[in-house]
Design an enzyme around this catalytic site. Sequence first.
Site, PDB file in Angstrom:
ATOM      1  N   ARG A 168       0.817  -1.217   0.000  1.00  0.00           N
ATOM      2  CA  ARG A 168       0.000   0.000   0.000  1.00  0.00           C
ATOM      3  C   ARG A 168       0.849   1.266   0.000  1.00  0.00           C
ATOM      4  O   ARG A 168       0.395   2.309  -0.454  1.00  0.00           O
ATOM      5  CB  ARG A 168      -0.990  -0.011   1.169  1.00  0.00           C
ATOM      6  CG  ARG A 168      -2.001  -1.151   1.029  1.00  0.00           C
ATOM      7  CD  ARG A 168      -3.120  -1.126   2.031  1.00  0.00           C
ATOM      8  NE  ARG A 168      -2.683  -1.131   3.405  1.00  0.00           N
ATOM      9  CZ  ARG A 168      -3.499  -0.986   4.429  1.00  0.00           C
ATOM     10  NH1 ARG A 168      -4.800  -0.830   4.248  1.00  0.00           N
ATOM     11  NH2 ARG A 168      -3.035  -1.001   5.661  1.00  0.00           N
ATOM     12  N   GLU A 212       3.973  -6.555  13.377  1.00  0.00           N
ATOM     13  CA  GLU A 212       3.084  -6.715  14.525  1.00  0.00           C
ATOM     14  C   GLU A 212       2.449  -8.095  14.559  1.00  0.00           C
ATOM     15  O   GLU A 212       1.970  -8.544  15.585  1.00  0.00           O
ATOM     16  CB  GLU A 212       2.013  -5.615  14.563  1.00  0.00           C
ATOM     17  CG  GLU A 212       1.078  -5.577  13.390  1.00  0.00           C
ATOM     18  CD  GLU A 212       1.576  -4.727  12.231  1.00  0.00           C
ATOM     19  OE1 GLU A 212       0.728  -4.296  11.445  1.00  0.00           O
ATOM     20  OE2 GLU A 212       2.796  -4.499  12.083  1.00  0.00           O
TER      21      GLU A 212
END
Length: 179
Positions: A67, A104
Site C-alpha cells: 500500500r 506486529e
Amino acid sequence: MLRARGALDKLVVDVQDFPTPGVVFKDITPVLADHAAFEAVVVALAQAGRDADGRPVVDKVVGMEARGFILAAPVALALGAGFVPVRKAGKLPRGAHAESFALEYGEATLELHHDAVAPGDRVLLVDDVLATGGTAAATRRLVETCGGIVTGLAVLMEIAFLEGRGLVSDLPCTALLTI
C-alpha cells in the site's frame, strides 16, 4: 492536513481479525476510491518533502510494499522526485540489498535494488501505516546502505499504542491520523 484527516476519519474501514485473529486491519481502499480524499491525502503527505517555503527538498520518495506504493508514487510526482519501490523478498529482478524485521503479526524481509538510491540522495519514506516501526526502520537501513539520506517519514496513519515511532524517533514523522 485537516481535509485529509476528515477524509480518513470518514472513509477508513476497520476489518476485524485480518490478516490474523486479533488484528484490526485498517482498510484504506475507500479513501483511494474517493478522488477528493485521495488528492487531499497525497497533498498532505507531500508536505513532509517540502521546506517551510513549500519547495521540494527530496530527490526520491521510497514506498514500501504494497500500500505504500499507492501513496508514494503520487507523492513523488507531486514533489517532482523519483519513486523507488521497496519490495518483499524475491520480487525484484536485479541485485538487491535485503533487510529482515519483525511485524506486529509476524516477520518479513524487504529488498531494494542496489542502484535505486544514489549516494547523497535525499529520501522521504512513505507508507500507509506506522505500527511497530519495523517496516520503516528496515526501509531506512536499506536506503542508508545505498548511501541515501532519509529526511523523514510520512504515513497515512500511526497506531500509537504499538509505539513504532520509537524505532525511527530521530526522523521527522508526519502521520495524517493517529489512532
